[in-house]
Motif scaffolding. Structure first.
Motif, PDB file in Angstrom:
ATOM      1  N   GLU A  21      80.141  19.013  24.087  1.00  9.90           N
ATOM      2  CA  GLU A  21      80.087  20.399  24.561  1.00  9.90           C
ATOM      3  C   GLU A  21      79.215  21.210  23.626  1.00  9.90           C
ATOM      4  O   GLU A  21      79.251  21.020  22.408  1.00  9.90           O
ATOM      5  CB  GLU A  21      81.491  21.013  24.589  1.00  9.90           C
ATOM      6  CG  GLU A  21      82.418  20.412  25.617  1.00  9.90           C
ATOM      7  CD  GLU A  21      82.113  20.845  27.031  1.00  9.90           C
ATOM      8  OE1 GLU A  21      81.459  21.886  27.237  1.00  9.90           O
ATOM      9  OE2 GLU A  21      82.528  20.126  27.947  1.00  9.90           O
ATOM     10  N   GLU A  27      76.110  21.485  19.343  1.00 12.41           N
ATOM     11  CA  GLU A  27      76.839  20.456  20.082  1.00 12.41           C
ATOM     12  C   GLU A  27      77.972  19.888  19.241  1.00 12.41           C
ATOM     13  O   GLU A  27      77.797  19.618  18.048  1.00 12.41           O
ATOM     14  CB  GLU A  27      75.894  19.332  20.497  1.00 12.41           C
ATOM     15  CG  GLU A  27      74.949  19.736  21.591  1.00 12.41           C
ATOM     16  CD  GLU A  27      74.090  18.600  22.064  1.00 12.41           C
ATOM     17  OE1 GLU A  27      73.996  17.565  21.366  1.00 12.41           O
ATOM     18  OE2 GLU A  27      73.499  18.741  23.143  1.00 12.41           O
ATOM     19  N   GLN A  33      88.667  15.708  27.086  1.00 12.74           N
ATOM     20  CA  GLN A  33      88.336  17.027  27.618  1.00 12.74           C
ATOM     21  C   GLN A  33      89.321  18.095  27.144  1.00 12.74           C
ATOM     22  O   GLN A  33      88.944  19.239  26.949  1.00 12.74           O
ATOM     23  CB  GLN A  33      88.300  16.970  29.149  1.00 12.74           C
ATOM     24  CG  GLN A  33      87.726  18.212  29.776  1.00 12.74           C
ATOM     25  CD  GLN A  33      86.266  18.450  29.412  1.00 12.74           C
ATOM     26  OE1 GLN A  33      85.468  17.525  29.354  1.00 12.74           O
ATOM     27  NE2 GLN A  33      85.915  19.682  29.155  1.00 12.74           N
ATOM     28  N   ALA A  36      88.172  19.702  23.935  1.00 11.63           N
ATOM     29  CA  ALA A  36      87.053  20.613  24.156  1.00 11.63           C
ATOM     30  C   ALA A  36      87.550  21.934  24.729  1.00 11.63           C
ATOM     31  O   ALA A  36      87.146  23.018  24.277  1.00 11.63           O
ATOM     32  CB  ALA A  36      86.031  19.976  25.100  1.00 11.63           C
ATOM     33  N   LYS A  40      87.473  25.791  23.015  1.00 11.26           N
ATOM     34  CA  LYS A  40      86.883  26.919  23.739  1.00 11.26           C
ATOM     35  C   LYS A  40      87.882  28.058  23.900  1.00 11.26           C
ATOM     36  O   LYS A  40      87.541  29.231  23.759  1.00 11.26           O
ATOM     37  CB  LYS A  40      86.384  26.475  25.110  1.00 11.26           C
ATOM     38  CG  LYS A  40      85.137  25.641  25.048  1.00 11.26           C
ATOM     39  CD  LYS A  40      84.727  25.253  26.451  1.00 11.26           C
ATOM     40  CE  LYS A  40      83.482  24.429  26.459  1.00 11.26           C
ATOM     41  NZ  LYS A  40      83.070  24.062  27.811  1.00 11.26           N
TER      42      LYS A  40
END
Length: 55
Positions: A21, A27, A33, A36, A40
């Motif tokens: 991501e 990066e 997932q 990530a 965020k």
């Protein structure tokens, strides 16, 4: 790219294809997932006060 062998959030080894991501123009590699998304969300909640300058 920082930490391609381990997840930048949880530190677990990335055994499969990493989730990559781009956050703030840099990066980051994650093992799944959920990591990530968590990073965020933390950035979203804490804004500019949240520092994740991982290397």
């Amino acid at each position: 790219m920082a930490g391609r062998d381990t997840c930048i959030l949880c530190g677990k080894p990335i055994v499969a294809r990493p989730i990559v991501e781009k956050i703030n123009g840099r990066e980051y590699s994650f093992d799944k997932q959920e990591c990530a998304l968590t990073l965020k969300k933390l950035k979203s909640v804490y804004g500019s006060d949240f520092c994740f300058n991982f290397t």
